[in-house]
Design a protein around this motif. Structure first.
Motif, PDB file in Angstrom:
ATOM      1  N   THR A  29       0.861  -1.077  -0.141  1.00  0.00           N
ATOM      2  CA  THR A  29      -0.142  -0.038   0.007  1.00  0.00           C
ATOM      3  C   THR A  29       0.869   1.251   0.175  1.00  0.00           C
ATOM      4  OG1 THR A  29      -0.114   0.272   2.381  1.00  0.00           O
ATOM      5  CG2 THR A  29      -1.808  -1.132   1.276  1.00  0.00           C
ATOM      6  N   PRO A  30       0.281   2.377  -0.304  1.00  0.00           N
ATOM      7  CA  PRO A  30       1.124   3.680  -0.297  1.00  0.00           C
ATOM      8  C   PRO A  30       1.806   3.970   1.041  1.00  0.00           C
ATOM      9  CG  PRO A  30      -0.783   3.835  -1.582  1.00  0.00           C
ATOM     10  CD  PRO A  30      -1.085   2.624  -0.997  1.00  0.00           C
ATOM     11  N   GLN A  31       1.072   3.741   2.124  1.00  0.00           N
ATOM     12  CA  GLN A  31       1.426   3.876   3.519  1.00  0.00           C
ATOM     13  C   GLN A  31       2.495   2.835   3.875  1.00  0.00           C
ATOM     14  OE1 GLN A  31       0.381   6.208   5.529  1.00  0.00           O
ATOM     15  NE2 GLN A  31       2.009   5.858   6.882  1.00  0.00           N
ATOM     16  N   PHE A  34       5.778   4.378   2.225  1.00  0.00           N
ATOM     17  CA  PHE A  34       6.047   5.533   2.686  1.00  0.00           C
ATOM     18  C   PHE A  34       6.889   5.298   4.096  1.00  0.00           C
ATOM     19  CE2 PHE A  34       5.311   8.730   5.910  1.00  0.00           C
ATOM     20  CZ  PHE A  34       5.513  10.135   5.007  1.00  0.00           C
ATOM     21  N   ASN A  35       6.303   4.067   4.930  1.00  0.00           N
ATOM     22  CA  ASN A  35       7.098   3.588   6.056  1.00  0.00           C
ATOM     23  C   ASN A  35       8.299   3.035   5.622  1.00  0.00           C
ATOM     24  OD1 ASN A  35       5.145   4.720   7.492  1.00  0.00           O
ATOM     25  ND2 ASN A  35       3.844   2.629   7.720  1.00  0.00           N
ATOM     26  N   LYS A  36       8.418   2.215   4.454  1.00  0.00           N
ATOM     27  CA  LYS A  36       9.647   1.650   4.276  1.00  0.00           C
ATOM     28  C   LYS A  36      10.771   2.452   3.735  1.00  0.00           C
ATOM     29  CE  LYS A  36      10.813  -2.465   1.454  1.00  0.00           C
ATOM     30  NZ  LYS A  36      10.196  -3.164   0.409  1.00  0.00           N
ATOM     31  N   PHE A  37      10.078   3.606   3.054  1.00  0.00           N
ATOM     32  CA  PHE A  37      11.202   4.600   2.468  1.00  0.00           C
ATOM     33  C   PHE A  37      12.040   5.281   3.858  1.00  0.00           C
ATOM     34  CE2 PHE A  37      12.209   8.922   1.889  1.00  0.00           C
ATOM     35  CZ  PHE A  37      13.069   8.932   0.837  1.00  0.00           C
ATOM     36  N   PHE A  38      11.218   5.653   4.781  1.00  0.00           N
ATOM     37  CA  PHE A  38      12.039   6.240   5.709  1.00  0.00           C
ATOM     38  C   PHE A  38      12.603   5.362   6.729  1.00  0.00           C
ATOM     39  CE2 PHE A  38       8.928   9.506   4.648  1.00  0.00           C
ATOM     40  CZ  PHE A  38       9.795  10.621   4.598  1.00  0.00           C
ATOM     41  N   GLU A  39      12.099   4.023   6.915  1.00  0.00           N
ATOM     42  CA  GLU A  39      13.126   3.188   7.566  1.00  0.00           C
ATOM     43  C   GLU A  39      14.429   3.081   7.048  1.00  0.00           C
ATOM     44  OE1 GLU A  39      10.874  -0.534   7.830  1.00  0.00           O
ATOM     45  OE2 GLU A  39       9.214   0.573   9.033  1.00  0.00           O
TER      46      GLU A  39
END
Length: 67
Positions: A29-31, A34-39
């Motif tokens: 999902t987009p969320q 998004f979370n994976k990018f910042f991790e």
């Protein structure tokens, strides 16, 4: 060919890693992306020695010296 953790993936083409990444991203999902990018960004910054705890998070507005 999806690489498993601890297993070396051998690709036939240089584009295969990018295709695998794209297909994995399509399942999320987009969320989640998004979370994976910042991790991943935080892991990279810690790897290169960038410490978030001592980072100055203020905006400083001052007159340019060349005026």
């Amino acid at each position: 060919m999806k690489p498993m953790k601890g297993v070396i993936a051998i690709y036939k083409d240089l584009n295969d890693p990018y295709v695998d990444s794209m297909l994995t991203g399509k399942k999320e999902t987009p969320q989640e992306r998004f979370n994976k990018f910042f991790e991943m960004r935080k892991k990279f910054e810690l790897f290169i020695g960038f410490d978030h705890d001592i980072r100055d998070r203020t905006i400083k507005i001052r007159k340019a010296e060349w005026f």
